[in-house]
Design a protein around this motif. Sequence first.
Motif, mmCIF file in Angstrom:
data_model
loop_
_atom_site.group_PDB
_atom_site.id
_atom_site.type_symbol
_atom_site.label_atom_id
_atom_site.label_comp_id
_atom_site.label_asym_id
_atom_site.label_seq_id
_atom_site.Cartn_x
_atom_site.Cartn_y
_atom_site.Cartn_z
ATOM 1 N N GLU A 182 5.640 20.820 36.068
ATOM 2 C CA GLU A 182 5.961 19.468 36.533
ATOM 3 C C GLU A 182 7.362 19.414 37.125
ATOM 4 N N SER A 203 5.848 12.834 38.006
ATOM 5 C CA SER A 203 6.483 13.627 39.042
ATOM 6 C C SER A 203 6.660 12.743 40.267
ATOM 7 N N GLN A 205 8.066 13.473 42.982
ATOM 8 C CA GLN A 205 7.834 14.241 44.206
ATOM 9 C C GLN A 205 6.372 14.155 44.641
ATOM 10 N N ASP A 206 5.454 14.248 43.667
ATOM 11 C CA ASP A 206 4.026 14.197 43.975
ATOM 12 C C ASP A 206 3.420 12.818 43.756
ATOM 13 N N ARG A 207 4.201 11.926 43.127
ATOM 14 C CA ARG A 207 3.710 10.602 42.751
ATOM 15 C C ARG A 207 2.464 10.704 41.860
ATOM 16 N N ILE A 208 2.554 11.587 40.893
ATOM 17 C CA ILE A 208 1.434 11.825 39.984
ATOM 18 C C ILE A 208 1.899 11.661 38.542
ATOM 19 N N SER A 224 -3.159 9.500 40.017
ATOM 20 C CA SER A 224 -2.490 9.605 41.307
ATOM 21 C C SER A 224 -2.691 8.317 42.083
ATOM 22 N N GLU A 226 0.012 5.848 44.526
ATOM 23 C CA GLU A 226 1.376 5.546 44.939
ATOM 24 C C GLU A 226 1.749 4.087 44.739
#
Length: 461
Positions: A182, A203, A205-208, A224, A226
Amino acid sequence: MESMSKVRMSPRPTCGRRIVAGKRPRPDDSKNCVRKLLKREISRAGNWSFNRTNSQEKFRNFHLQEEFDTHDPKAHQFLKLPFLKKRSRIVEIVAARDTVFALTHSGICAAFSRDTNKRICFLNISADEVIRSLFYNKNNDSLITVSVYASDNFSSLKCRTTPIEYIRRGQPGAGFSLFESESLRWPGFVEFDDVNGKVLTYSAQDRIYKVFDLKNYTMLYSISDEHVQEIKISPGIMLLIFDRAQSHVPLKILSIEDGSVLKAFNHLLHRNKKVDFIEQFNEKLLVKQENENLQILDVRNSQMTEVSRTEFMTPSAFIFLYENQLFLTFRNRTVAVWNFRGELVTSFEDHLLWYPDCNTNNIYITSEQDLIISYCKAHPDNSAEEVGSINISNILTGKCLAKIRADDPSVGVSPRTRSNSSNIRSSVQEALEDVTALFYDEERNEIYTGNRHGLVHVWSN
């Protein structure tokens, strides 16, 4: 107190915490009349007089028993960062298996043994490691540290778990890293949920968002989207709060076990007014907008209860009491207890918090959820006093059961401690000055306090 701790990513070693008092399992005796009668006769509520006396006796004759120091110039010589070598206030205390862990604001974490009353080791295993937060994982008897590193420009959170037994042996490097896959860079975070036995990571960066099992750290599922603004966790469920529209906010309630959607709905809002908070407590949703009434929505039947904004003003922090179906609010040094009908249950008679902003590291709720222990004003009417007190109050009645204060002649350095070689260099008054962290070990019946000098003091009878 079972807890939920969220650590967000930021350049400096400070952390925010959300504390949740956990729910204890209880047997299913609803169909057994004999058991129901027995339960009524021996219940805590039915024996309030006895339990009050018992609690008062438990905290009677508390003395200063020991002193630990997190600052060691010789041991800190190997550290690269100048601020790690200086004295720093205690921001967090955790105790497990007769081991006391103290974390300083600068990022140094020390482990002390109550068996030998000596420092065991420092948990910083790298010369540039800044520890941000601690979490005791009772599922596998380990301590999780969340850190940032100068070599990474303090840009991402790193988690490590170390068995308590290895720490007791002075082997803090015997643990292993967690969630290495992560990317926990700002505004990412990691949240440890002791109530459900889960870990939530985000995260950015990944929006997860990912949910892990706290027992073995295996990933269970991911989310997931956004448009998710925040996730709130309560027993068995998660509340997903999405970006608000002008007149409503979309919400989803998910199962904490598998992430399945249990309910999706929109909650209507007053236009052009900011949302002070949205909180979830089992089936109850609490929503407060600026200068508006508190709304308590039962998501099962959409029944709405409103509490006047003059009666319920936006608090700085909550503590949910799942066992008692109540919640505490903190505002302007005061603590209040509410039920989910919007009724004020308790106002405390002598529990004025020392710090104006709610520092939950200075507050402890017992596992029975009947007592609150806090660093308070020793004399609420004296605004100029320089030394606070440790107050123990009953949550359901608001009564103050005991106080540890410097001007109490019965509070002193333990005679047993004075007769032996002791680490104590502080007076009682000095130990009660500028208390910055507090923890209560329910098994040992000991209170640990930390101060701005990086000292930890042990109080016991």
